[in-house]
Design an enzyme around this catalytic site. Structure first.
Site, PDB file in Angstrom:
ATOM      1  N   TYR A  79       0.824  -1.216   0.000  1.00  0.00           N
ATOM      2  CA  TYR A  79       0.000   0.000   0.000  1.00  0.00           C
ATOM      3  C   TYR A  79       0.855   1.262   0.000  1.00  0.00           C
ATOM      4  CZ  TYR A  79      -4.318  -2.577   0.629  1.00  0.00           C
ATOM      5  OH  TYR A  79      -5.390  -3.399   0.415  1.00  0.00           O
ATOM      6  N   PHE A 137       3.663   9.427   5.182  1.00  0.00           N
ATOM      7  CA  PHE A 137       2.499   9.924   5.938  1.00  0.00           C
ATOM      8  C   PHE A 137       1.186   9.794   5.168  1.00  0.00           C
ATOM      9  CE2 PHE A 137       6.173  12.087   7.798  1.00  0.00           C
ATOM     10  CZ  PHE A 137       5.970  11.850   9.147  1.00  0.00           C
ATOM     11  N   LEU A 138       1.206   9.110   4.028  1.00  0.00           N
ATOM     12  CA  LEU A 138      -0.033   9.011   3.248  1.00  0.00           C
ATOM     13  C   LEU A 138      -1.102   8.263   4.044  1.00  0.00           C
ATOM     14  CD1 LEU A 138      -0.658   5.913   2.015  1.00  0.00           C
ATOM     15  CD2 LEU A 138       1.267   6.477   0.593  1.00  0.00           C
ATOM     16  N   GLU A 194      -4.591   5.875   3.473  1.00  0.00           N
ATOM     17  CA  GLU A 194      -5.257   5.116   2.421  1.00  0.00           C
ATOM     18  C   GLU A 194      -6.571   5.793   2.046  1.00  0.00           C
ATOM     19  OE1 GLU A 194      -5.348   0.885   3.239  1.00  0.00           O
ATOM     20  OE2 GLU A 194      -3.332   1.027   4.057  1.00  0.00           O
ATOM     21  N   LYS A 237       7.349   9.852  13.204  1.00  0.00           N
ATOM     22  CA  LYS A 237       6.336   9.059  12.492  1.00  0.00           C
ATOM     23  C   LYS A 237       5.417   8.341  13.489  1.00  0.00           C
ATOM     24  CE  LYS A 237       3.944   6.730   9.713  1.00  0.00           C
ATOM     25  NZ  LYS A 237       2.894   7.280   8.875  1.00  0.00           N
ATOM     26  N   ARG A 252      -6.743  26.215  17.894  1.00  0.00           N
ATOM     27  CA  ARG A 252      -5.715  25.433  18.578  1.00  0.00           C
ATOM     28  C   ARG A 252      -6.033  23.939  18.506  1.00  0.00           C
ATOM     29  NH1 ARG A 252      -6.368  28.168  24.231  1.00  0.00           N
ATOM     30  NH2 ARG A 252      -8.488  27.768  23.527  1.00  0.00           N
ATOM     31  N   CYS A 286      -1.966   0.452  10.821  1.00  0.00           N
ATOM     32  CA  CYS A 286      -0.862   1.161  11.483  1.00  0.00           C
ATOM     33  C   CYS A 286      -1.138   1.768  12.849  1.00  0.00           C
ATOM     34  CB  CYS A 286      -0.336   2.236  10.545  1.00  0.00           C
ATOM     35  SG  CYS A 286       0.393   1.482   9.076  1.00  0.00           S
ATOM     36  N   ARG A 332      -7.434  -4.434   7.039  1.00  0.00           N
ATOM     37  CA  ARG A 332      -6.593  -4.734   8.202  1.00  0.00           C
ATOM     38  C   ARG A 332      -7.072  -3.947   9.431  1.00  0.00           C
ATOM     39  NH1 ARG A 332      -0.730  -4.004   5.484  1.00  0.00           N
ATOM     40  NH2 ARG A 332      -1.859  -2.327   4.449  1.00  0.00           N
TER      41      ARG A 332
HETATM   42  P1  NAD Z   1       2.034  -4.230   2.808  1.00  0.00           P
HETATM   43  O1  NAD Z   1       1.916  -5.455   3.620  1.00  0.00           O
HETATM   44  O2  NAD Z   1       0.885  -3.788   1.961  1.00  0.00           O
HETATM   45  O3  NAD Z   1       3.284  -4.383   1.813  1.00  0.00           O
HETATM   46  C1  NAD Z   1       4.543  -4.857   2.179  1.00  0.00           C
HETATM   47  C2  NAD Z   1       5.105  -5.688   1.021  1.00  0.00           C
HETATM   48  O4  NAD Z   1       6.462  -6.015   1.322  1.00  0.00           O
HETATM   49  C3  NAD Z   1       4.385  -7.022   0.795  1.00  0.00           C
HETATM   50  O5  NAD Z   1       3.892  -7.078  -0.535  1.00  0.00           O
HETATM   51  C4  NAD Z   1       5.469  -8.088   1.059  1.00  0.00           C
HETATM   52  O6  NAD Z   1       5.369  -9.219   0.219  1.00  0.00           O
HETATM   53  C5  NAD Z   1       6.733  -7.299   0.757  1.00  0.00           C
HETATM   54  N1  NAD Z   1       7.948  -7.892   1.347  1.00  0.00           N
HETATM   55  C6  NAD Z   1       8.127  -8.315   2.627  1.00  0.00           C
HETATM   56  N2  NAD Z   1       9.380  -8.743   2.797  1.00  0.00           N
HETATM   57  C7  NAD Z   1      10.026  -8.603   1.603  1.00  0.00           C
HETATM   58  C8  NAD Z   1      11.343  -8.875   1.146  1.00  0.00           C
HETATM   59  N3  NAD Z   1      12.268  -9.355   1.969  1.00  0.00           N
HETATM   60  N4  NAD Z   1      11.647  -8.609  -0.146  1.00  0.00           N
HETATM   61  C9  NAD Z   1      10.713  -8.103  -0.984  1.00  0.00           C
HETATM   62  N5  NAD Z   1       9.449  -7.814  -0.608  1.00  0.00           N
HETATM   63  C10 NAD Z   1       9.109  -8.064   0.673  1.00  0.00           C
HETATM   64  O7  NAD Z   1       2.466  -3.068   3.805  1.00  0.00           O
HETATM   65  P2  NAD Z   1       2.184  -1.490   3.650  1.00  0.00           P
HETATM   66  O8  NAD Z   1       0.806  -1.178   4.078  1.00  0.00           O
HETATM   67  O9  NAD Z   1       2.655  -1.048   2.303  1.00  0.00           O
HETATM   68  O10 NAD Z   1       3.158  -0.935   4.782  1.00  0.00           O
HETATM   69  C11 NAD Z   1       4.548  -0.959   4.627  1.00  0.00           C
HETATM   70  C12 NAD Z   1       5.170  -0.109   5.706  1.00  0.00           C
HETATM   71  O11 NAD Z   1       4.745   1.254   5.547  1.00  0.00           O
HETATM   72  C13 NAD Z   1       4.786  -0.489   7.133  1.00  0.00           C
HETATM   73  O12 NAD Z   1       5.894  -0.292   7.969  1.00  0.00           O
HETATM   74  C14 NAD Z   1       3.701   0.505   7.496  1.00  0.00           C
HETATM   75  O13 NAD Z   1       3.654   0.748   8.884  1.00  0.00           O
HETATM   76  C15 NAD Z   1       4.149   1.742   6.747  1.00  0.00           C
HETATM   77  N6  NAD Z   1       3.068   2.669   6.374  1.00  0.00           N
HETATM   78  C16 NAD Z   1       1.906   2.172   5.865  1.00  0.00           C
HETATM   79  C17 NAD Z   1       0.904   3.060   5.449  1.00  0.00           C
HETATM   80  C18 NAD Z   1      -0.404   2.556   4.886  1.00  0.00           C
HETATM   81  O14 NAD Z   1      -1.279   3.387   4.664  1.00  0.00           O
HETATM   82  N7  NAD Z   1      -0.583   1.270   4.638  1.00  0.00           N
HETATM   83  C19 NAD Z   1       1.130   4.434   5.517  1.00  0.00           C
HETATM   84  C20 NAD Z   1       2.343   4.901   6.018  1.00  0.00           C
HETATM   85  C21 NAD Z   1       3.311   3.994   6.430  1.00  0.00           C
HETATM   86  C1  UGA Z   2      -3.095   6.825   8.962  1.00  0.00           C
HETATM   87  C2  UGA Z   2      -2.570   8.268   9.004  1.00  0.00           C
HETATM   88  O1  UGA Z   2      -3.662   9.164   8.762  1.00  0.00           O
HETATM   89  C3  UGA Z   2      -1.490   8.469   7.932  1.00  0.00           C
HETATM   90  O2  UGA Z   2      -0.945   9.781   8.055  1.00  0.00           O
HETATM   91  C4  UGA Z   2      -0.384   7.430   8.153  1.00  0.00           C
HETATM   92  O3  UGA Z   2       0.601   7.570   7.148  1.00  0.00           O
HETATM   93  C5  UGA Z   2      -0.979   6.039   8.096  1.00  0.00           C
HETATM   94  O4  UGA Z   2      -2.009   5.917   9.109  1.00  0.00           O
HETATM   95  C6  UGA Z   2       0.015   4.960   8.391  1.00  0.00           C
HETATM   96  O5  UGA Z   2       1.054   5.202   8.959  1.00  0.00           O
HETATM   97  O6  UGA Z   2      -0.351   3.840   8.033  1.00  0.00           O
HETATM   98  P1  UGA Z   2      -4.818   5.480   7.465  1.00  0.00           P
HETATM   99  O7  UGA Z   2      -4.772   4.506   8.588  1.00  0.00           O
HETATM  100  O8  UGA Z   2      -4.614   4.996   6.087  1.00  0.00           O
HETATM  101  O9  UGA Z   2      -3.727   6.633   7.710  1.00  0.00           O
HETATM  102  O10 UGA Z   2      -6.227   6.243   7.477  1.00  0.00           O
HETATM  103  P2  UGA Z   2      -6.866   7.359   8.438  1.00  0.00           P
HETATM  104  O11 UGA Z   2      -7.584   8.310   7.599  1.00  0.00           O
HETATM  105  O12 UGA Z   2      -5.879   7.910   9.380  1.00  0.00           O
HETATM  106  O13 UGA Z   2      -7.948   6.528   9.242  1.00  0.00           O
HETATM  107  C7  UGA Z   2      -7.575   5.591  10.239  1.00  0.00           C
HETATM  108  C8  UGA Z   2      -8.823   5.116  10.956  1.00  0.00           C
HETATM  109  O14 UGA Z   2      -9.360   6.171  11.744  1.00  0.00           O
HETATM  110  C9  UGA Z   2      -9.947   4.673  10.030  1.00  0.00           C
HETATM  111  O15 UGA Z   2     -10.583   3.543  10.562  1.00  0.00           O
HETATM  112  C10 UGA Z   2     -10.888   5.858  10.011  1.00  0.00           C
HETATM  113  O16 UGA Z   2     -12.213   5.522   9.703  1.00  0.00           O
HETATM  114  C11 UGA Z   2     -10.735   6.371  11.428  1.00  0.00           C
HETATM  115  N1  UGA Z   2     -11.078   7.806  11.572  1.00  0.00           N
HETATM  116  C12 UGA Z   2     -10.337   8.748  10.950  1.00  0.00           C
HETATM  117  C13 UGA Z   2     -12.141   8.177  12.387  1.00  0.00           C
HETATM  118  O17 UGA Z   2     -12.819   7.316  12.982  1.00  0.00           O
HETATM  119  N2  UGA Z   2     -12.417   9.503  12.530  1.00  0.00           N
HETATM  120  C14 UGA Z   2     -11.705  10.481  11.919  1.00  0.00           C
HETATM  121  O18 UGA Z   2     -12.033  11.675  12.116  1.00  0.00           O
HETATM  122  C15 UGA Z   2     -10.633  10.088  11.106  1.00  0.00           C
END
Ligand code: NAD
Ligand code: UGA
Length: 475
Positions: A15, A170-171, A173, A224, A264, A280, A350
């Site tokens: 993702y 910081f994106l 989903e 983060k 604030r 996360c 998730r």
């Molecule tokens: P994800 O599970 O969707 O993707 C991770 C990918 O890494 C999988 O496809 C897996 O097969 C691959 N992988 C694992 N080990 C590997 C290896 N040794 N070589 C090659 N590929 C390998 O996870 P994600 O949601 O993309 O999250 C990744 C990281 O980013 C996490 O640390 C998460 O906390 C962070 N993060 C996630 C989000 C989010 O919105 N999902 C936002 C910000 C930060």
């Molecule tokens: C969150 C953060 O917003 C991102 O900045 C960060 O990069 C990411 O986690 C990460 O590290 O994975 P995400 O989990 O994709 O992003 O989505 P959010 O919009 O934050 O929503 C998280 C949960 O909170 C959802 O279940 C959402 O429905 C809930 N939520 C959000 C509320 O119940 N109320 C709100 O006002 C906002």
């Protein structure tokens, strides 16, 4: 852009890895981006000609993939080759909470990060910048650096060297493309200034310089975790107040609006809902709790742990309210669940609040019909760990014999026949336009709508003769 950077590799096509590299490739057409993954199926989905079959659903993603894929963006399982040719390597692999061993249930499982670092140590050539994109515990950069430095198994004759940087993502989903295109900030933590400047040059192709922050590496890692902890804390805070609203006659929407006007406090992340989900928030807070405990800061650990405890309590509270309103029993009652994703505009489930709530309702004996426009029944089955009842089964309520309850999936909204209640768990746009007058004709009486996302028009529901319960509505 410095001529020394040409090839970028991202380990992890998830993702974060997929959309992030797609945006970089879109904004930097002169650079080559190779996204690698050990998961062959995922890579083949990223390469699917039919863009509606990409492994993740994210508004705006298909358009960017169409413009970049197989031009300067490539998805492949050729990990060795892509690491060898890379000037910069992003590590964007999963970092879930550890299930066993030291720190189980709290600290992050770094086995995928470690495996990635070992692959880099083994195959990288020359000087390589290694960037932590995954969210990691504070001081992980040290672990990565030491794995890279002790690359005794290095198969390359040529001597290699590394600079490790932290560049958390910081994106969110559902809004990933918008967030990547217009980030509030880009955070780069490190010690090697040259490497930091080289990395920042990629972002400067579209992000104003004033938004690119340089910090030391530990501040970047901690920022983060702290950012996610603060966001989750706001949701737990507002959800806790929603419970007070319900017993006092206040309305959480009015309270949110009133407090959000205070500059604030600000108005974002004050929507009360069924409890935060997503991969996360919980894991990152647990990480913070673990860190605090490790350093003996027990008051700090307890403070942050409470954010998760309130979230768990809140999810249970919703299932309990449904049971209470339906006369204390939901055995063999047909309940429609609208939405299974953890938020709208994503197919990610998730830690979705729907998992716990659906499990609780099934345990109470309900027969659920689950609808979600982007989540597949296979995914729901994986999360619930309960098989659905057969698609062909007559859905008349009297045909439901299983006392423990059950579920089935529907890909359309023609599901109101004989339903006792509808529970809205994800704020998908299409749920706002349901014809409640029509639904009311088909549902059992008394019929209920439980709106945990405050998206239905309450006046219309009431006029249709359906009882309405809204989260945090004490009226
Ligand atoms: P994800 O599970 O969707 O993707 C991770 C990918 O890494 C999988 O496809 C897996 O097969 C691959 N992988 C694992 N080990 C590997 C290896 N040794 N070589 C090659 N590929 C390998 O996870 P994600 O949601 O993309 O999250 C990744 C990281 O980013 C996490 O640390 C998460 O906390 C962070 N993060 C996630 C989000 C989010 O919105 N999902 C936002 C910000 C930060
Ligand atoms: C969150 C953060 O917003 C991102 O900045 C960060 O990069 C990411 O986690 C990460 O590290 O994975 P995400 O989990 O994709 O992003 O989505 P959010 O919009 O934050 O929503 C998280 C949960 O909170 C959802 O279940 C959402 O429905 C809930 N939520 C959000 C509320 O119940 N109320 C709100 O006002 C906002």
């Amino acid at each position: 852009m410095s001529s020394s950077i040409k090839n970028i590799c991202c380990i992890g096509a998830g993702y974060v890895g997929g959309p992030t590299m797609a945006m970089m490739a879109y904004k930097c057409p002169d650079l080559i981006f190779n996204v690698v993954d050990i998961n062959e199926l995922r890579i083949s989905e990223w390469n699917n000609e039919d863009l509606s079959k990409l492994p993740i659903f994210e508004p705006g993603l298909q358009k960017i993939i169409a413009k970049t894929r197989n031009k300067n963006l490539f998805f492949t399982t050729q990990i060795k080759e892509m690491i060898e040719s890379a000037d910069i390597i992003f590590i964007s692999v999963n970092t879930p909470t550890k299930k066993k061993g030291l720190g189980a249930g709290k600290s992050s499982d770094l086995k995928w990060v470690e495996a990635s670092a070992r692959q880099v140590a083994r195959f990288a050539k020359g000087h390589t910048i290694v960037v932590e994109k995954s969210t990691l515990p504070v001081r992980t950069a040290e672990v990565i650096q030491s794995i890279l430095n002790s690359s005794g198994s290095n198969t390359n004759k040529e001597r290699n060297s590394f600079s490790v940087l932290s560049n958390p993502e910081f994106l969110a989903e559902g809004t990933a493309i918008k967030d990547l295109e217009n980030p509030d900030r880009v955070l780069i933590g490190g010690e090697d200034e040259t490497a930091m400047i080289l990395l920042s040059q990629i972002y400067k192709a579209w992000v104003p310089e004033s938004k690119i922050l340089f910090t030391n590496i530990w501040s970047s890692e901690l920022a983060k975790l702290t950012s996610n902890a603060f966001l989750a804390q706001r949701i737990s805070s507002i959800n806790s107040i929603s419970a007070i609203c319900e017993v006092t006659g206040a309305d959480i929407r009015e309270v949110s609006r009133a407090i959000g006007k205070d500059t604030r406090i600000g108005s974002k992340f004050l929507d009360s809902g069924p409890g935060f989900g997503g991969s996360c928030f919980k894991k990152d807070i647990l990480n913070l709790v673990y860190l605090a405990e490790y350093f003996g800061l027990l008051h700090v650990a307890n403070f942050w742990e409470q954010v998760i405890k309130i979230n768990d309590w809140h999810q249970q509270r919703i299932a309990k309210i449904v049971v209470e309103k339906l006369f204390g029993t939901i055995t063999q009652k047909k309940i429609i669940i609208l939405g299974f994703a953890f938020k709208a505009n994503t197919n990610d489930t998730r830690e979705s609040a729907a998992i716990k709530i659906c499990k609780d309702l099934i345990e109470e004996g309900a027969e659920l019909i689950i609808h979600d426009p982007k989540v597949s029944p296979v995914q729901i089955e994986k999360e619930l760990q309960i098989k659905p009842i057969s698609e062909n089964k007559n859905d008349d309520i009297f045909s439901f014999k299983n006392k423990e309850g059950n579920w089935r999936f529907s890909n359309n909204l023609n599901i109101f026949d004989n339903a006792h209640a509808v529970l809205i768990l994800t704020e998908w746009e299409e749920y706002k336009y349901i014809d409640w007058f029509n639904a009311a004709q088909k549902m059992q009486r008394p019929a209920w709508v439980f709106d945990s996302r405050s998206i239905v028009n309450s006046e219309l529901i009431k006029k249709s003769g359906i009882n309405l319960w809204r989260l945090g509505d004490g009226s």
